[in-house]
Scaffold this motif. Structure first.
Motif, PDB file in Angstrom:
ATOM      1  N   ASN A   1      -1.913  -1.794  -1.250  1.00  0.00           N
ATOM      2  CA  ASN A   1      -3.345  -1.519  -1.179  1.00  0.00           C
ATOM      3  C   ASN A   1      -3.622  -0.049  -0.857  1.00  0.00           C
ATOM      4  O   ASN A   1      -4.666   0.493  -1.241  1.00  0.00           O
ATOM      5  N   LEU A   2      -2.708   0.593  -0.142  1.00  0.00           N
ATOM      6  CA  LEU A   2      -2.946   1.970   0.279  1.00  0.00           C
ATOM      7  C   LEU A   2      -2.586   2.996  -0.786  1.00  0.00           C
ATOM      8  O   LEU A   2      -2.978   4.162  -0.679  1.00  0.00           O
ATOM      9  N   HIS A   3      -1.859   2.584  -1.804  1.00  0.00           N
ATOM     10  CA  HIS A   3      -1.333   3.549  -2.763  1.00  0.00           C
ATOM     11  C   HIS A   3      -2.422   4.205  -3.617  1.00  0.00           C
ATOM     12  O   HIS A   3      -2.183   5.262  -4.198  1.00  0.00           O
ATOM     13  N   ASN A   4      -3.603   3.599  -3.701  1.00  0.00           N
ATOM     14  CA  ASN A   4      -4.701   4.196  -4.463  1.00  0.00           C
ATOM     15  C   ASN A   4      -5.710   4.903  -3.561  1.00  0.00           C
ATOM     16  O   ASN A   4      -6.685   5.471  -4.065  1.00  0.00           O
ATOM     17  N   LEU A   5      -5.495   4.890  -2.266  1.00  0.00           N
ATOM     18  CA  LEU A   5      -6.479   5.437  -1.330  1.00  0.00           C
ATOM     19  C   LEU A   5      -6.144   6.888  -0.971  1.00  0.00           C
ATOM     20  O   LEU A   5      -5.968   7.250   0.191  1.00  0.00           O
TER      21      LEU A   5
ATOM     22  N   PHE B   1       2.933   4.860   3.180  1.00  0.00           N
ATOM     23  CA  PHE B   1       1.924   5.917   3.244  1.00  0.00           C
ATOM     24  C   PHE B   1       2.160   7.018   2.206  1.00  0.00           C
ATOM     25  O   PHE B   1       1.681   8.141   2.358  1.00  0.00           O
ATOM     26  N   ARG B   2       2.855   6.693   1.144  1.00  0.00           N
ATOM     27  CA  ARG B   2       3.300   7.722   0.200  1.00  0.00           C
ATOM     28  C   ARG B   2       2.153   8.471  -0.478  1.00  0.00           C
ATOM     29  O   ARG B   2       2.321   9.620  -0.901  1.00  0.00           O
ATOM     30  N   SER B   3       0.965   7.849  -0.599  1.00  0.00           N
ATOM     31  CA  SER B   3      -0.160   8.474  -1.305  1.00  0.00           C
ATOM     32  C   SER B   3      -1.201   9.063  -0.370  1.00  0.00           C
ATOM     33  O   SER B   3      -2.192   9.632  -0.842  1.00  0.00           O
ATOM     34  N   LEU B   4      -1.005   8.944   0.935  1.00  0.00           N
ATOM     35  CA  LEU B   4      -2.048   9.320   1.891  1.00  0.00           C
ATOM     36  C   LEU B   4      -1.886  10.770   2.347  1.00  0.00           C
ATOM     37  O   LEU B   4      -1.749  11.073   3.534  1.00  0.00           O
TER      38      LEU B   4
ATOM     39  N   GLU C   1      13.213   5.870   8.761  1.00  0.00           N
ATOM     40  CA  GLU C   1      13.173   7.326   8.765  1.00  0.00           C
ATOM     41  C   GLU C   1      12.417   7.840   7.535  1.00  0.00           C
ATOM     42  O   GLU C   1      12.627   7.387   6.421  1.00  0.00           O
ATOM     43  N   GLY C   2      11.521   8.787   7.746  1.00  0.00           N
ATOM     44  CA  GLY C   2      10.727   9.337   6.651  1.00  0.00           C
ATOM     45  C   GLY C   2       9.406   8.642   6.444  1.00  0.00           C
ATOM     46  O   GLY C   2       8.657   9.004   5.537  1.00  0.00           O
ATOM     47  N   THR C   3       9.075   7.638   7.269  1.00  0.00           N
ATOM     48  CA  THR C   3       7.829   6.894   7.094  1.00  0.00           C
ATOM     49  C   THR C   3       6.614   7.819   7.111  1.00  0.00           C
ATOM     50  O   THR C   3       5.670   7.642   6.323  1.00  0.00           O
ATOM     51  N   PHE C   4       6.623   8.825   7.979  1.00  0.00           N
ATOM     52  CA  PHE C   4       5.466   9.709   8.125  1.00  0.00           C
ATOM     53  C   PHE C   4       5.581  10.988   7.303  1.00  0.00           C
ATOM     54  O   PHE C   4       4.677  11.831   7.333  1.00  0.00           O
ATOM     55  N   ALA C   5       6.658  11.164   6.571  1.00  0.00           N
ATOM     56  CA  ALA C   5       6.878  12.403   5.819  1.00  0.00           C
ATOM     57  C   ALA C   5       5.771  12.713   4.800  1.00  0.00           C
ATOM     58  O   ALA C   5       5.399  13.872   4.640  1.00  0.00           O
ATOM     59  N   PRO C   6       5.215  11.713   4.078  1.00  0.00           N
ATOM     60  CA  PRO C   6       4.171  12.047   3.100  1.00  0.00           C
ATOM     61  C   PRO C   6       2.853  12.494   3.726  1.00  0.00           C
ATOM     62  O   PRO C   6       1.987  13.017   3.022  1.00  0.00           O
ATOM     63  N   LEU C   7       2.661  12.296   5.024  1.00  0.00           N
ATOM     64  CA  LEU C   7       1.370  12.547   5.674  1.00  0.00           C
ATOM     65  C   LEU C   7       1.267  14.018   6.077  1.00  0.00           C
ATOM     66  O   LEU C   7       1.279  14.382   7.261  1.00  0.00           O
TER      67      LEU C   7
END
Length: 429
Positions: free
Chosen positions: A117-121, A142-145, A163-169
């Motif tokens: 659901n988050l990938h388009n937001l 969180f890849r698109s956020l 590991e890396g969960t927050f990297a896209p942010l």
């Protein structure tokens, strides 16, 4: 231009639509607001004007968010859903809200959340999911956020984070992850390192603490002592099984995957054959080679590919259907490692023995080493190829296996098997 058309369409459509009966709709500070809070609602009501930009459904009794729940409000920028009884958020429930900037799902019972659901937001700036029942978050959640500034995940049931969960942010400035029952094993060490180095504001760090193991219970993550941790490593070796006592249709190919790492890695075999892909969780047989409970047995109670607890893989009746690529994959909390070997069956009459014999004698004059059949062979480097030659007995079936050696090797070597040993040598081609 497309967004302008969508806005005009939504405004025109919104003018002709009434507000759902339980809610109130008004324009305020340039926003089209639909207020449905404290209405004792058990479902998202239909009939919203399409130009609504702020929707409050807080403090109701919504049990779930089904797919397509907000298709009527594509221009929504703020959605408030706090203090409901939401347990599940279905795939597609939030996906249409590409303009959403603020999403509040806090103080619910969410354990099942479709993270797609988050990938388009991509416009999202605030995400509140605190005070729920979340036990895990995928690495790619969180890849698109890339616009997200504030993320609240506190007061959930998270035991670990990949590991890396927050990297896209890349825009993140505020993160709350306190009051989760973290399991302070090797998989959480990265979070301590990242939290101490990041410029992101992380409040209540003394409440980001260990729940397990017992010896570390209550220890703040920032003061976690060094742990004996290492990422997996694998070494794939292979060896023909040759007893010489009798002739049998087919032969046995044995592969062995030596694994190292802390915590102890889990071993998985991946086999790509002409008939398709076979994935094998190791072990699938006991010490006697018979299938473990829950593993579909083959003829005689023994699987086609026998994966043992010590890291060995046995293919008792190697034939054309078993040729392909054999890979062993080791995984633990710190990562994974993989090694592969390519195996193919040569057909009689290809002249392989003569060609390989000439190559063997050429390599022998250069001082290359020879090995006996009892030796387990492993590549010494990515430039080496292992050659094992077996010839069949007089009148016996001719067979040969071709195998590449070692992780990362580009050109495959040759591993020829039959019924009696001729020679075995290590050659650099």
């Amino acid at each position: 231009m497309q967004e302008l058309r969508l806005l005009c369409w939504a405004v025109l459509l919104g003018l002709g639509q009434a507000c759902p009966e339980p809610c109130s709709c008004e324009e305020k500070f340039g926003f089209q607001i639909a207020d449905c809070a404290y209405r004792d609602l058990e479902a998202v009501p239909p009939g919203f004007p399409a130009n609504v930009t702020t929707l409050s459904l807080s403090a109701n009794r919504l049990p779930a968010l089904p797919g397509g729940a907000f298709e009527e409000v594509p221009l929504l920028q703020s959605l408030w859903l706090a203090h409901n009884e939401i347990r599940t958020v279905a795939a597609g429930a939030l996906a249409p809200l590409g303009h959403l900037k603020s999403l509040d799902l806090s103080h619910n019972l969410i354990s099942d959340f479709a993270w797609s659901n988050l990938h388009n937001l991509s416009a999202l700036q605030l995400l509140k999911m605190d005070s729920n029942e979340l036990t895990s978050i995928p690495r790619s959640a969180f890849r698109s956020l890339r616009s997200l500034r504030s993320l609240q995940l506190n007061h959930n049931r998270l035991h670990s984070l990949a590991e890396g969960t927050f990297a896209p942010l890349i825009a993140l400035s505020h993160l709350q992850i306190n009051d989760n029952p973290f399991d302070c094993t090797c998989g959480i060490v990265w979070l301590k390192t990242w939290a101490l180095a990041t410029s992101v504001s992380i409040p209540e760090q003394d409440n980001i603490a260990c729940t397990s193991p017992h010896v570390l219970k209550g220890t703040p993550l920032s003061r976690l002592p060094p742990l004996p941790c290492s990422a997996p490593s694998v070494q794939l070796t292979y060896q023909p099984s040759q007893d010489g006592a009798e002739l049998r249709p087919g032969f046995v190919l044995a592969l062995h995957c030596a694994v190292d790492g802390q915590p102890e890695p889990q071993l998985h075999w991946h086999v790509q054959t002409p008939g398709g892909t076979v994935d094998i969780d190791s072990p699938n047989v006991g010490a006697d080679g018979r299938a473990l409970p829950g593993v579909p047995p083959a003829t005689g109670g023994r699987p086609r590919f026998q994966a043992f607890a010590n890291g060995s893989l046995l293919i008792p009746e190697f034939g054309k259907l078993e040729e392909g690529t054999y890979s062993c994959l080791a995984t633990n909390e710190l990562g994974s490692a993989e090694s592969s070997v390519n195996v193919a069956l040569a057909t009689p009459g290809e002249g392989g023995e003569d060609a390989l014999g000439r190559r063997f004698h050429g390599q022998a004059t250069e001082g290359k080493g020879c090995y006996t059949v009892d030796n387990e062979v492993q590549p010494s480097g990515p430039e080496d190829n292992v050659v094992i030659i077996y010839l069949s007995r007089a009148g016996g079936p001719e067979a040969a296996v071709v195998a590449g050696a070692g992780p990362g090797q580009q050109a495959p070597g040759l591993l020829l098997l039959g019924q009696s040993l001729l020679f075995l040598f290590l050659a650099s081609f």
